[in-house]
Write a protein that holds these residues in place. Structure first.
Motif, PDB file in Angstrom:
ATOM      1  N   LEU A  13       0.860  -1.181   0.000  1.00 57.21           N
ATOM      2  CA  LEU A  13       0.000   0.000   0.000  1.00 57.21           C
ATOM      3  C   LEU A  13       0.890   1.222   0.000  1.00 57.21           C
ATOM      4  O   LEU A  13       1.883   1.265   0.716  1.00 57.21           O
ATOM      5  N   ARG A  14       0.522   2.221  -0.784  1.00 59.06           N
ATOM      6  CA  ARG A  14       1.258   3.483  -0.797  1.00 59.06           C
ATOM      7  C   ARG A  14       0.329   4.584  -1.273  1.00 59.06           C
ATOM      8  O   ARG A  14      -0.698   4.317  -1.895  1.00 59.06           O
ATOM      9  N   PRO A  15       0.669   5.851  -0.980  1.00 60.53           N
ATOM     10  CA  PRO A  15      -0.140   6.953  -1.516  1.00 60.53           C
ATOM     11  C   PRO A  15      -0.146   6.923  -3.049  1.00 60.53           C
ATOM     12  O   PRO A  15       0.808   6.462  -3.678  1.00 60.53           O
ATOM     13  N   PRO A  60      -7.912  11.973   3.240  1.00 63.97           N
ATOM     14  CA  PRO A  60      -7.212  11.766   4.519  1.00 63.97           C
ATOM     15  C   PRO A  60      -6.413  10.458   4.590  1.00 63.97           C
ATOM     16  O   PRO A  60      -5.342  10.415   5.180  1.00 63.97           O
ATOM     17  N   TRP A  61      -6.928   9.362   3.984  1.00 67.59           N
ATOM     18  CA  TRP A  61      -6.189   8.099   4.006  1.00 67.59           C
ATOM     19  C   TRP A  61      -6.701   7.214   2.872  1.00 67.59           C
ATOM     20  O   TRP A  61      -7.566   6.364   3.056  1.00 67.59           O
ATOM     21  N   ARG A  78     -11.970   6.756   5.966  1.00 65.65           N
ATOM     22  CA  ARG A  78     -12.373   8.123   6.280  1.00 65.65           C
ATOM     23  C   ARG A  78     -12.942   8.160   7.689  1.00 65.65           C
ATOM     24  O   ARG A  78     -14.050   7.695   7.931  1.00 65.65           O
ATOM     25  N   PRO A  79     -12.170   8.734   8.637  1.00 68.80           N
ATOM     26  CA  PRO A  79     -12.682   8.870  10.004  1.00 68.80           C
ATOM     27  C   PRO A  79     -13.826   9.881  10.058  1.00 68.80           C
ATOM     28  O   PRO A  79     -13.866  10.830   9.285  1.00 68.80           O
ATOM     29  N   GLU A  80     -14.740   9.636  10.967  1.00 68.89           N
ATOM     30  CA  GLU A  80     -15.807  10.584  11.243  1.00 68.89           C
ATOM     31  C   GLU A  80     -15.197  11.779  11.980  1.00 68.89           C
ATOM     32  O   GLU A  80     -14.040  11.747  12.380  1.00 68.89           O
TER      33      GLU A  80
END
Length: 179
Positions: A13-15, A60-61, A78-80
């Motif tokens: 996994l990578r950006p 964000p991620w 995606r965090p709340e």
């Protein structure tokens, strides 16, 4: 976290990078892959590049699922916000030519391990899966997600209101407990 299977050892996994545009188009341009995604099938290299630059990179991620550093899919968390920041939504997709080979499972295992480190306040990951998406349901269960419920007429996708299953993974759950 390395996968225990040698067939999935090339998964990382990578950006996302702008140079992923052609690889991104190869899987995001496939209607079979985007069928359950909230975004539409990507139809050109220009559209792929715009999506990477305007959606994937600023997210964000969101990570590219790579096979020997070539993008074959994505995983997104995606965090709340506010009082709900203890939970986040996770989504993913892998190119159809890679289905059934353990790549989505390996990528999700890596993502789950990484996300709880990246977001120390996170306690719960949630995944919503359409009822008929059996492949995705199997992936989540192999990773250790627990099906918590069936939500009638819950999700809106591609012009339809659909039934969804809710899956969860808690910080203290064990990855890969249902392999």
């Amino acid at each position: 976290m390395e996968s225990s299977s040698s067939s999935t050892s090339g998964i990382s996994l990578r950006p996302f990078k702008a140079s992923d545009a052609d690889d991104f188009l190869s899987w995001a341009g496939d209607d079979k892959v985007t069928r359950y995604l909230r975004w539409n099938t990507i139809t050109s290299r220009e559209e792929a590049l715009a999506h990477i630059q305007q959606v994937a990179i600023p997210h964000p991620w969101r990570r590219s699922i790579c096979l020997r550093d070539r993008s074959i899919g994505y995983v997104s968390v995606r965090p709340e916000a506010g009082d709900d920041r203890h939970r986040a939504h996770i989504g993913y997709a892998v190119g159809s030519e890679h289905w059934g080979r353990g790549f989505a499972t390996a990528a999700l295992e890596k993502a789950v391990a990484c996300v709880f480190e990246s977001f120390p306040f996170l306690v719960r990951l949630e995944a919503l899966v359409e009822e008929e998406n059996l492949g995705s349901r199997k992936v989540l269960e192999k990773v250790g997600f627990v099906r918590e419920g069936f939500l009638r007429k819950y999700g809106f996708n591609k012009g339809e209101i659909r039934d969804m299953f809710m899956y969860r993974f808690l910080r203290n759950d064990q990855i890969g407990t249902k392999k």
